[in-house]
Design an enzyme around this catalytic site. Structure first.
Site, mmCIF file in Angstrom:
data_model
loop_
_atom_site.group_PDB
_atom_site.id
_atom_site.type_symbol
_atom_site.label_atom_id
_atom_site.label_comp_id
_atom_site.label_asym_id
_atom_site.label_seq_id
_atom_site.Cartn_x
_atom_site.Cartn_y
_atom_site.Cartn_z
ATOM 1 N N LYS A 1 -22.770 50.811 20.582
ATOM 2 C CA LYS A 1 -23.192 51.412 21.476
ATOM 3 C C LYS A 1 -21.560 52.209 22.533
ATOM 4 C CE LYS A 1 -21.710 46.457 23.406
ATOM 5 N NZ LYS A 1 -20.112 47.224 23.149
ATOM 6 N N THR A 2 -20.409 51.750 21.890
ATOM 7 C CA THR A 2 -19.331 52.419 22.063
ATOM 8 C C THR A 2 -19.143 53.592 22.065
ATOM 9 O OG1 THR A 2 -18.040 50.349 21.740
ATOM 10 C CG2 THR A 2 -16.885 52.542 21.995
ATOM 11 N N ASP B 1 -19.918 47.648 30.423
ATOM 12 C CA ASP B 1 -19.624 47.638 28.724
ATOM 13 C C ASP B 1 -20.438 45.906 29.421
ATOM 14 O OD1 ASP B 1 -19.624 47.174 26.231
ATOM 15 O OD2 ASP B 1 -17.631 47.477 26.301
ATOM 16 N N GLU B 2 -21.130 45.374 27.801
ATOM 17 C CA GLU B 2 -21.358 44.048 27.433
ATOM 18 C C GLU B 2 -21.800 43.545 28.720
ATOM 19 O OE1 GLU B 2 -21.190 43.154 24.863
ATOM 20 O OE2 GLU B 2 -20.031 43.836 23.241
ATOM 21 N N GLN C 1 -27.365 38.860 22.171
ATOM 22 C CA GLN C 1 -26.010 38.454 21.735
ATOM 23 C C GLN C 1 -25.429 37.609 23.139
ATOM 24 O OE1 GLN C 1 -23.887 41.055 18.952
ATOM 25 N NE2 GLN C 1 -25.264 43.019 19.659
ATOM 26 N N ARG D 1 -23.057 40.197 11.941
ATOM 27 C CA ARG D 1 -21.748 40.098 11.557
ATOM 28 C C ARG D 1 -21.464 40.674 9.715
ATOM 29 N NH1 ARG D 1 -20.895 41.478 15.789
ATOM 30 N NH2 ARG D 1 -23.186 41.317 15.442
#
Length: 668
Positions: free
Chosen positions: A49-50, A240-241, A271, A622
């Site tokens: 994503k980043t 973002d997010e 998420q 994770r």
């Protein structure tokens, strides 16, 4: 009437310096090179994503968009700095001037320029949390409300209530009914205080943290000079997010994007796990409704986890009915090791299993830093903390203090200490300072009165009300003081302390529960900690033995914490909420039972259960290489003794072909 004259973007000199098709996978590249207009990018866990956002900014710059026309909104300053640093590495001469930062930092920059239009004077100050509490105490003091008599919420709790109301757009009455039901009879007083607090902030020309966004949104709603400037300046907005946004943040984005509508939001509805602090999953789910012409794309290639872990993750989230359908695909080769589901007898055996397996993995060459234990709530980690401490395994806790270091645990333990040792001055003074209106000086006077009357006796041969008769206590403290003396009589009748679990439950029910509600914003989590303490105490009949063990464990925890600071390797213990965005080679997810994960509070609402399932999905994604899912069959419950537990529904929903069941030898 003025004529409108448009400037053309400067042409890009030469060929693009970045080969986007080479640097990105096809899905990432499609998002990065999307044409102007609203875009929704669903980026699954571990899919880059980043990287996608970073290259999107670079793509805009290379196509003639000036840096100051780009707004990058993130949830942490660290995330903004990381992305802007990456852009600078890609295009060293082009990124200067991008507006990047958190929602509140951008709101602050806008308010500084238009303070007067926002209703404040220039040079306004920003209050930190402590400043806010001090101002709330001032407002409370001027209100005529006596919080000592009503167990009124303390300033910290009031600040939390006001913050949630602002960020969710809920009335204080609705918010109290849903989250703070024990304060519902005080709705009128609390609502009045919120109004007085707003007036006071304006009078002293100060803003709190929530104002930085709330007052900015109010300013932009006016369609005045501020809205005109920034709606035209920010030609491209990237978020973002996005799944973590609340009502206020979404309105902020929509207002700024009103003119150009070139807004790209990146996130993963699977998420979205922060509804308890105001985030709304509907924001990302309804983006196509608010922007009907929005382009949607999915990024599903995961670079973090093995195919075996991703098979379980895809199966885990599939039961949610409200979601964007997607399936993560692994960029990595398979290992043949499927996630393990481990059934244990109780939390103590669970702790032993996790500790032993950590040590085995360490012997196999995996650093402790590459391992984490995740849980739904902090109190689920108590037995594990003790077991790791006994085995000398260093660990770092990101979900809170070590169990026995927490104030509420120490508070309740002080009652037992005094009941077992009526000469424990430190324990007694800690107890009485919990009462309204009693500070250090008053506690000293009461203690002197007590020691003079108690004399040389080993145990009191009369009730505590009689022993403390004549002690001077302020009138506003009298009711709580009387209750305290009766509670001491209850947990140590005739000077003989009752079993520790019984004493803990008496203290909580008679006194401490009301105190905790008014004192702590996270009351429910602390209440669960005390339930765990009571359960742990059931192993002991003798309060002295329990307190000795408590002191020993506290000392061991302190030594372990000191050693953990020295060690370069430490296992991470974390709540799943705190672990979002992180990764480890090996992850243990513990306490997977109905009522624990999913939490018992979520079981009344289908939407809440879906959020709990998203939380489980975050937990399992994770893990990079190995994943262990554990569930104890029995737990100790305050007032009920041993209770059978069913495995979490999230485990029952998994097909057998995505997991491996481990049977633990019961003769441990």
């Amino acid at each position: 009437m003025a004529r409108t004259y448009s400037l053309n973007r400067p042409p890009t000199a030469g060929a693009p310096r970045i080969d986007y098709a080479q640097a990105l996978n096809p899905q990432q590249c499609g998002a990065v090179t999307a044409p102007p207009g609203p875009s929704l990018v669903i980026a699954g866990a571990g899919t880059g994503k980043t990287r996608t956002l970073t290259y999107r900014v670079a793509y805009l710059l290379e196509n003639g968009v000036r840096a100051q026309q780009i707004l990058l909104l993130t949830f942490t300053n660290k995330a903004a700095r990381e992305m802007l640093d990456r852009v600078t590495n890609l295009l060293p001469d082009a990124a200067q001037g991008i507006w990047g930062g958190t929602f509140h930092s951008i709101g602050h920059r806008i308010l500084r320029r238009y303070a007067v239009d926002a209703g404040f004077r220039t040079g306004f100050t920003i209050m930190d949390r402590e400043d806010q509490e001090d101002l709330l105490k001032t407002v409370l003091g001027a209100s005529g409300i006596d919080p000592k008599d009503k167990r009124f919420p303390k300033a910290e709790v009031l600040g939390n209530i006001f913050s949630l109301a602002i960020n969710t757009g809920r009335s204080i009455e609705d918010l109290l009914a849903e989250r703070f039901e024990y304060f519902l009879p005080l709705t009128a007083e609390i609502t009045g205080l919120a109004h007085q607090y707003e007036l006071k902030k304006k009078a002293v020309n100060s803003l709190d943290f929530d104002d930085l966004l709330d007052k900015c949104v109010r300013l932009l709603r006016q369609d005045g000079p501020a809205a005109d400037q920034f709606q035209h300046q920010f030609q491209f907005i990237l978020v973002d997010e996005y799944q973590d946004t609340n009502r206020l943040q979404v309105e902020f984005i929509d207002l700024l994007a009103k003119h150009h509508r070139n807004v790209m939001v990146v996130g993963d509805d699977a998420q979205s796990i922060y509804s308890w602090r105001g985030a709304e999953v509907r924001n990302i789910l309804d983006f196509p409704k608010r922007y009907p012409d929005a382009r949607s794309c999915k990024i599903e290639t995961n670079y973090r986890s093995t195919p075996e872990i991703l098979a379980l993750a895809n199966a885990a989230i599939s039961a949610n009915t409200v979601q964007f359908q997607k399936e993560l695909h692994a960029a990595r080769e398979g290992t043949g090791t499927r996630p393990a589901v481990v059934e244990l007898s109780d939390p103590n055996q669970q702790a032993l299993f996790v500790t032993q397996r950590i040590l085995e993995l360490r012997d196999e060459g995996i650093d402790l830093n590459e391992m984490a234990v995740l849980y739904r709530a902090h109190f689920h980690s108590m037995e594990l903390q003790l077991e790791l401490t006994r085995h000398g395994v260093p660990f770092a806790i990101t979900s809170g203090l070590r169990f026995f270091e927490q104030a509420h645990v120490k508070d309740v333990a002080s009652f037992l200490k005094f009941a077992s040792n009526p000469r424990d001055e430190v324990a007694f003074k800690r107890i009485v300072r919990l009462l309204p209106g009693i500070g250090g000086v008053a506690a000293d006077k009461i203690w002197r009165h007590y020691t003079e009357k108690f004399g040389a006796r080993e145990w009191p041969d009369e009730g505590y009300p009689a022993i403390f008769s004549g002690a001077k206590v302020m009138s506003k403290s009298q009711k709580s003081w009387t209750q305290l003396l009766h509670t001491l009589d209850e947990i140590a009748p005739a000077g003989r302390p009752v079993p520790p679990a019984q004493a803990i439950e008496s203290v909580i029910e008679a006194m401490y529960d009301d105190y905790a509600k008014s004192r702590f914003p996270n009351y429910e989590a602390r209440r669960e900690d005390l339930n765990v303490l009571s359960n742990y105490a059931r192993q002991y009949e003798d309060p002295a033995e329990f307190l000795s063990q408590l002191a020993l464990l506290t000392s061991l925890e302190s030594d372990a914490a000191t050693q953990a600071e020295i060690e370069t390797e430490r296992v991470t213990l974390s709540s799943v909420h705190q672990a979002k965005g992180l990764e480890w080679k090996v992850v243990f997810v513990i306490g997977l039972t109905e009522g624990s994960f999913p939490s018992h509070r979520s079981l009344e609402s289908p939407a809440a259960v879906e959020e709990e399932r998203r939380l489980f999905y975050v937990a399992v994604t994770r893990a990079c290489d190995e994943l262990y899912l554990t569930h104890p069959n029995v737990r100790l419950s305050a007032g009920y003794g041993e209770m059978l537990q069913r495995p979490s529904r999230f485990l029952a929903e998994l097909p057998e072909n995505v997991l491996e069941r481990w049977e633990v030898d019961r003769k441990w």
